[in-house]
Design an enzyme around this catalytic site. Sequence first.
Site, short mmCIF file in Angstrom:
data_model
loop_
_atom_site.label_atom_id
_atom_site.label_comp_id
_atom_site.label_asym_id
_atom_site.label_seq_id
_atom_site.Cartn_x
_atom_site.Cartn_y
_atom_site.Cartn_z
CB SER A 1 -3.41 -4.04 8.25
OG SER A 1 -4.14 -3.03 8.92
CE1 TYR B 1 -6.21 -7.60 11.28
CE2 TYR B 1 -5.64 -5.31 11.73
CZ TYR B 1 -6.02 -6.29 10.85
OH TYR B 1 -6.21 -5.98 9.51
#
Length: 252
Positions: free
Chosen positions: A136, A149
Amino acid sequence: MTWATGKHALITGGGTGIGAAVARALAAAGATVSLIGRRADLIEAVARETGGSAFVADVTDPEQQSRAFTAARAAHGAFDYVVLNAGIGDSRPFLRTKRETWDAILATNLTALFDGAQLALPDLQAPGKRLVIVASVAGLKGGAMAAPYVASKHGAVGLARSLALEFARTGLTVNAICPSFVDTPMVDASAERIAGATGRSVEEARAMLAKTNGNGRLITADEVAYSVVQLLHPDASGVNGACVTIDGGTSA
């Protein structure tokens, strides 16, 4: 004959979103696809669509993931391409983040990558073989309200870069894909969390997430799949240790 004919590709998290899009793109290129996921109905549907095979497993359970890799190899032979895509997300203030949340996110987004890479690498140490980790843009910069995350995705990027160097002389390439907000069930869940916390509608929350992308819209799963497939292509043998951002220009 297309460029991936005769190749065996394994994709984790293959039942929805990016994983399903990658499976469709690879099947269209001629590859045989093996899909791993927790929900049988989802991965079996994609397997029927792509002519591939579905193997049910929770990648956070190392024994389940190992059995799935073994079954896929028995069904279709050694792996040529492995795409480690399974992931989860969460967003909340750090001081309200419970240890259980941290453990769950790291288990799926990072530890399962360690296990998956160890299972895949015996097949992949040869020219033309490919390992792609779906990370990501959160793995390339900090981010408020999403510390577990972000930390997990930094780890995913670090793992990809380290494996790229360690195995470069075998002919294997290892790369990371770093998308921003993609129109997938994960973003749907994020929008619902934001709506619940702020009083906005889900549609307003989705629009807010879309505006963080440089192009002002959500990236599509097919756009991410296109970049994954480019990294798997035989002509991409010189691309190794890269972190390909797909964010509509945010990081430009």
